[in-house]
Write a protein that holds these residues in place. Structure first.
Motif, PDB file in Angstrom:
ATOM      1  N   GLY A 224      92.405  51.263  15.738  1.00  0.00           N
ATOM      2  CA  GLY A 224      91.340  50.299  16.056  1.00  0.00           C
ATOM      3  C   GLY A 224      91.629  48.938  15.454  1.00  0.00           C
ATOM      4  O   GLY A 224      91.458  47.901  16.113  1.00  0.00           O
ATOM      5  N   VAL A 225      92.071  48.942  14.191  1.00  0.00           N
ATOM      6  CA  VAL A 225      92.330  47.676  13.493  1.00  0.00           C
ATOM      7  C   VAL A 225      93.482  46.924  14.172  1.00  0.00           C
ATOM      8  O   VAL A 225      93.395  45.712  14.419  1.00  0.00           O
ATOM      9  N   SER A 226      94.553  47.638  14.514  1.00  0.00           N
ATOM     10  CA  SER A 226      95.701  46.978  15.158  1.00  0.00           C
ATOM     11  C   SER A 226      95.311  46.413  16.515  1.00  0.00           C
ATOM     12  O   SER A 226      95.690  45.290  16.875  1.00  0.00           O
ATOM     13  N   PHE A 227      94.554  47.198  17.256  1.00  0.00           N
ATOM     14  CA  PHE A 227      94.138  46.751  18.583  1.00  0.00           C
ATOM     15  C   PHE A 227      93.245  45.513  18.465  1.00  0.00           C
ATOM     16  O   PHE A 227      93.421  44.530  19.185  1.00  0.00           O
ATOM     17  N   ALA A 228      92.310  45.562  17.510  1.00  0.00           N
ATOM     18  CA  ALA A 228      91.393  44.433  17.305  1.00  0.00           C
ATOM     19  C   ALA A 228      92.159  43.180  16.888  1.00  0.00           C
ATOM     20  O   ALA A 228      91.866  42.071  17.337  1.00  0.00           O
ATOM     21  N   LYS A 229      93.153  43.368  16.026  1.00  0.00           N
ATOM     22  CA  LYS A 229      93.974  42.221  15.600  1.00  0.00           C
ATOM     23  C   LYS A 229      94.676  41.600  16.793  1.00  0.00           C
ATOM     24  O   LYS A 229      94.723  40.367  16.929  1.00  0.00           O
ATOM     25  N   ALA A 230      95.222  42.464  17.645  1.00  0.00           N
ATOM     26  CA  ALA A 230      95.977  41.955  18.799  1.00  0.00           C
ATOM     27  C   ALA A 230      95.085  41.121  19.711  1.00  0.00           C
ATOM     28  O   ALA A 230      95.466  40.016  20.114  1.00  0.00           O
ATOM     29  N   ILE A 231      93.878  41.635  20.012  1.00  0.00           N
ATOM     30  CA  ILE A 231      93.043  40.864  20.941  1.00  0.00           C
ATOM     31  C   ILE A 231      92.453  39.621  20.261  1.00  0.00           C
ATOM     32  O   ILE A 231      92.299  38.588  20.896  1.00  0.00           O
ATOM     33  N   ALA A 232      92.162  39.719  18.981  1.00  0.00           N
ATOM     34  CA  ALA A 232      91.639  38.537  18.268  1.00  0.00           C
ATOM     35  C   ALA A 232      92.696  37.445  18.259  1.00  0.00           C
ATOM     36  O   ALA A 232      92.409  36.266  18.496  1.00  0.00           O
ATOM     37  N   PHE A 233      93.925  37.844  17.997  1.00  0.00           N
ATOM     38  CA  PHE A 233      95.036  36.889  17.959  1.00  0.00           C
ATOM     39  C   PHE A 233      95.266  36.285  19.343  1.00  0.00           C
ATOM     40  O   PHE A 233      95.373  35.070  19.507  1.00  0.00           O
ATOM     41  N   ALA A 234      95.306  37.147  20.353  1.00  0.00           N
ATOM     42  CA  ALA A 234      95.597  36.683  21.713  1.00  0.00           C
ATOM     43  C   ALA A 234      94.540  35.717  22.225  1.00  0.00           C
ATOM     44  O   ALA A 234      94.846  34.794  22.976  1.00  0.00           O
TER      45      ALA A 234
END
Ligand code: KG4
Ligand code: ZN
Length: 341
Positions: free
Chosen positions: A91-101
């Motif tokens: 969840g954390v990795s996925f959230a980081k990816a979309i927040a960054f993108a």
């Protein structure tokens, strides 16, 4: 303020869109229960692999159901502690990816604080708004805590379990009774029509503290079952429903005894019971009567807000953001254990 929230701390893959702190625009929860059932409990390796498989479609569905686009979002909230580490990391990795993108702030949230905020969630205009301060009994698969919630981020833990969590006790006793997994709902159902006073199981009393203990009760049920075949021949013979109901009664009694003591100690007028075990029908029934007798304003969230969901995570993050108590952290880590702070 519109937030997308992601919750993957255990075996539920959940995403939600929350507006203005409390309004749930969408709430998607994909449970893996069926996949873990054959093993009699959650298998962490399977849980994290399935989180990875489900996370993208669950988030897409939450966004579609809310009718929002990335441009409509103000922040992403994600559970980063406590929980199964492999599941959290997804969840954390996925959230980081979309927040960054999408250049959005990323707000890490404590799962326990999420449960605490489940009492604020709203779907209809008619619902009464909740407010601080309040006394909260948090009862889940991993935690049993009495919390005096004074304000956002201002929590005093008055008591907690010294061994098993209440939900864990339900799950372990259900296994001993051959009722399958997850144990809480199974015992809830099996208790129907049973006599809660059929077997006098022990209630742990840790006075003067407000702590709990459920391990002795669990052992008492297991020991009782060892003589079950013999006991069946005797009269009166408790049925499975009687035993399940008697165990459930002991748990509910212990929870409510300490809740009353905590309410007296804090002079609480508002009392909330949250977490998966708050879905228990006997607990809810006795709580409603108790609240009336004690004149508490009682918050008992709808069943879908009791068990793990992402809406409560979005709500907690929104309140923190509003109070200036949350910071975006694209470097945040995930933690298997964490206290409520
Ligand atoms: O809050 P939750 O969904 O996940 C955690 O954060 O742990 O709680 C799950 C726990 C499980 O132990 C489950 O057996 C228990 O909540 N539970 C119940 C009921 N529904 C779920 N316990 C008693 N009665 C229920 N109806
Ligand atoms: Zn939980």
């Amino acid at each position: 303020m519109v937030l997308l929230a992601i919750e993957t701390s255990c075996d539920e893959t959940a995403a939600a869109v929350v507006e203005d702190k409390v309004w749930v625009r969408s709430n998607v929860v994909l449970s893996q229960t069926k996949l873990h059932e054959p093993f009699g409990g959650i298998v962490p390796e399977i849980a994290s692999r399935k989180q990875m498989e489900f996370i993208a479609p669950v988030v897409q569905q939450a966004m579609a159901q809310a009718g929002v686009d990335w441009r409509n979002l103000d922040a992403i909230a994600v559970t980063n502690r406590p929980g199964l580490i492999g599941s959290l990391v997804v969840g954390v990795s996925f959230a980081k990816a979309i927040a960054f993108a999408h250049s959005l702030p990323l707000i890490p949230v404590n799962h326990l604080e999420g449960h605490l905020f489940s009492v604020f969630l709203q779907e209809k205009e008619s619902q009464e708004a909740w407010s601080f301060p309040f006394l909260c009994l948090l009862v889940s698969g991993g935690h049993t805590e009495l919390i005096w919630a004074k304000g956002v981020g201002d929590y005093e833990v008055l008591g907690q379990t010294r061994d098993d969590a209440a939900g864990e006790a339900f799950d372990k006793v259900a296994r001993a009774l051959g009722l399958g997994f997850p144990g809480g709902p199974a015992i809830d159902r099996a208790s129907e029509g049973g006599d809660p006073n059929a077997v006098a199981f022990p209630r742990a009393d840790l006075t003067p503290t407000l702590d709990f203990s459920f391990a002795g009760l669990k052992t008492a049920v297991v020991r009782y079952l060892k003589g079950f075949e013999e006991r069946l021949k005797r009269k009166p013979n408790p049925t499975l429903a009687d035993i399940a109901a008697s165990f459930q009664e002991a748990v509910v009694d212990m929870l409510l005894t300490n809740l009353v003591r905590a309410a007296e100690a804090t002079n609480a007028e508002r009392v909330a019971v949250v977490g998966g075990v708050a879905a228990n029908r006997r607990l809810r029934q006795k709580l409603l009567a108790l609240a009336e007798q004690k004149r508490w304003q009682l918050a008992l969230p709808a069943l879908k807000w009791c068990t793990d969901n992402a809406a409560m995570i979005g709500c907690a993050a929104s309140f923190r953001l509003e109070q200036g108590l949350a910071q975006s952290d694209l470097f945040c880590d995930a933690f298997a254990t964490a206290d409520l702070k």
